[in-house]
Design an enzyme around this catalytic site. Structure first.
Site, PDB file in Angstrom:
ATOM      1  CB  SER A 234       5.684  11.547   3.309  1.00 14.83           C
ATOM      2  OG  SER A 234       5.787  10.165   3.504  1.00 14.83           O
TER       3      SER A 234
ATOM      4  CG  ASP B  60       6.854   5.018   7.338  1.00 14.19           C
ATOM      5  OD1 ASP B  60       7.512   4.033   7.724  1.00 14.19           O
ATOM      6  OD2 ASP B  60       6.564   5.219   6.145  1.00 14.19           O
TER       7      ASP B  60
HETATM    8  C1  GLA Z   1       6.514   2.663   3.513  1.00 16.81           C
HETATM    9  C2  GLA Z   1       5.183   2.710   4.279  1.00 16.81           C
HETATM   10  C3  GLA Z   1       5.248   1.885   5.554  1.00 16.81           C
HETATM   11  C4  GLA Z   1       5.790   0.481   5.285  1.00 16.81           C
HETATM   12  C5  GLA Z   1       7.044   0.526   4.429  1.00 16.81           C
HETATM   13  C6  GLA Z   1       7.479  -0.847   3.987  1.00 16.81           C
HETATM   14  O1  GLA Z   1       7.502   3.304   4.248  1.00 16.81           O
HETATM   15  O2  GLA Z   1       4.844   4.044   4.600  1.00 16.81           O
HETATM   16  O3  GLA Z   1       3.990   1.847   6.173  1.00 16.81           O
HETATM   17  O4  GLA Z   1       4.808  -0.336   4.734  1.00 16.81           O
HETATM   18  O5  GLA Z   1       6.875   1.318   3.268  1.00 16.81           O
HETATM   19  O6  GLA Z   1       7.879  -1.584   5.079  1.00 16.81           O
END
Ligand code: GLA
Length: 389
Positions: A130, A174
């Site tokens: 995403s 991310d």
């Molecule tokens: C998802 C969220 C991130 C982070 C991870 C857990 O990927 O998008 O921001 O919090 O989970 O580490």
């Protein structure tokens, strides 16, 4: 599929549907070595971008509306820049419309475009497809219309889209790593101020192997948002007693224990996990720099234990894979990766034993769950880029 094949597939799909010559963006997925659920607690994370991508092709359009087409869903959406609304929960369209909405708000963009995207980052696997899509769209529109958005502005637009359109109150990891990845390096990122350092990653006789459980447990009431809320609740109480502590990640276990009586067991456990995980990132970094692979692996196992028992974001299938890894001395460490409740484990495994281990896992996982897991030996690559055509 080879990267060039994928790239050609996207360009061909664009050509079949829309006129003009598009800008093409190559937007990678990410792994996270360690530091899970620490980003929204202003702690450390240790992600890296990998050679799995979403490609976004985008060109200007003379129409009075914009369009986006997803190759993998074989669906398209018409976008009216004056009427950008949230779509039904779980739809890919929310990522596109969410980002476009952020861009229109920030830049007053009123020109239309046609966009096609597709890729090979498995969805719901904890590899951040995403964020790759959101940043890919924002990066693509920025470049196509010369909007002058900075990397951090792109990141924030994507994060807002995730919060307000996709409904996940994610942290920065991310989107940040997608923009700042570097070949053969992981990013040691301090989420409190976004300062970071690239740390070379090369495991000698070992390598990283991802195993996809191929399950994604859709729980009602986003458990991700609930975890974030528990951390906030815990930290508000800690802060009353220790006003100078800046975040949950920077709290000490002693401080946490001082306020234990005021916390529910659940909130205490969530906070304890975050504090411990944040210091595991530092231990893992030290182990990596000292090439102490055993110690690095130990931190991965410890991280999984915390995620499972204290943070409670694992699931049976993930635990099963980590337990299998634990039985094999050739696997130095293993843990669930990403938000949790399904997706992949990340494993550090001896190179020469990979095939044997894969065969064993395939068999046992199939036996137990009637499902085939997928295996990815990923390489660490650069962050998002425009492809020169
Ligand atoms: C998802 C969220 C991130 C982070 C991870 C857990 O990927 O998008 O921001 O919090 O989970 O580490």
């Amino acid at each position: 599929m080879m990267n060039n094949d994928l790239q050609n597939k996207i360009l061909k799909a664009f050509e079949e549907r829309y006129p003009g010559f598009p800008v093409l963006i190559k937007s990678p997925g990410r792994i996270n070595l360690i530091g899970e659920h620490t980003d929204y607690n202003e702690g450390f994370v240790f992600p890296a971008t990998i050679d799995k991508y979403i490609y976004v092709a985008v060109a200007k359009s003379d129409n009075r509306y914009s369009s986006a087409y997803s190759i993998d869903f074989d669906e398209s959406v018409k976008i009216d820049l004056n009427k950008l609304e949230k779509q039904k929960n779980g739809s890919w369209k929310n990522y596109v419309i969410g980002v476009v909405s952020g861009i229109v708000e920030k830049t007053n963009l009123s020109d239309n475009f046609n966009l096609v995207f597709g890729g090979d980052i498995p969805i719901g696997a904890g590899l951040s497809s995403s964020a790759a899509l959101e940043n890919g769209i924002a990066f693509g529109l920025n470049s196509l219309f010369n909007l002058g958005l900075s990397s951090n502005e792109i990141m924030n637009i994507s994060i807002e889209a995730e919060h307000n359109f996709a409904g996940v109150n994610c942290g920065v990891m991310d989107q940040f790593s997608n923009l700042n990845g570097k070949k053969n390096n992981a990013i040691l990122l301090d989420c409190s101020d976004l300062s970071y350092k690239h740390i070379p990653v090369q495991f000698d006789d070992y390598q990283l192997l991802l195993i996809n459980t191929n399950v994604k447990h859709q729980l009602t009431d986003s458990p991700y948002n609930q975890r974030k809320q528990s951390c906030k609740t815990g930290f508000e109480i800690i802060k009353k007693h220790f006003p100078s502590v800046s975040s949950l990640s920077r709290t000490t276990i002693n401080q946490l224990n001082t306020v234990k009586a005021e916390l529910t067991e659940e909130v205490y456990n969530r906070c304890l996990y975050v504090i411990e995980e944040n210091s595991r990132v530092q231990s893992a970094r030290k182990a990596l720099e000292e090439r102490n692979w055993k110690e690095f692996g130990k931190q991965l196992f410890a991280s999984h234990k915390g995620l499972k028992e204290l943070y409670e974001v694992s699931c049976d299938e993930l635990d099963f894979l980590v337990d299998l890894a634990k039985q094999e001395p050739v696997v130095l460490g293993s843990r669930m990766m990403g938000g949790g409740f399904g997706g992949c484990t990340i494993n550090l495994i001896e190179k020469k034993s990979i095939d044997r281990f894969i065969n064993k896992v395939k068999l046992e996982y199939l036996n137990k769950y009637g499902l085939n897991p997928d295996f990815y030996s990923v390489n660490i690559t650069d962050g998002i880029k425009t492809v020169k055509l």
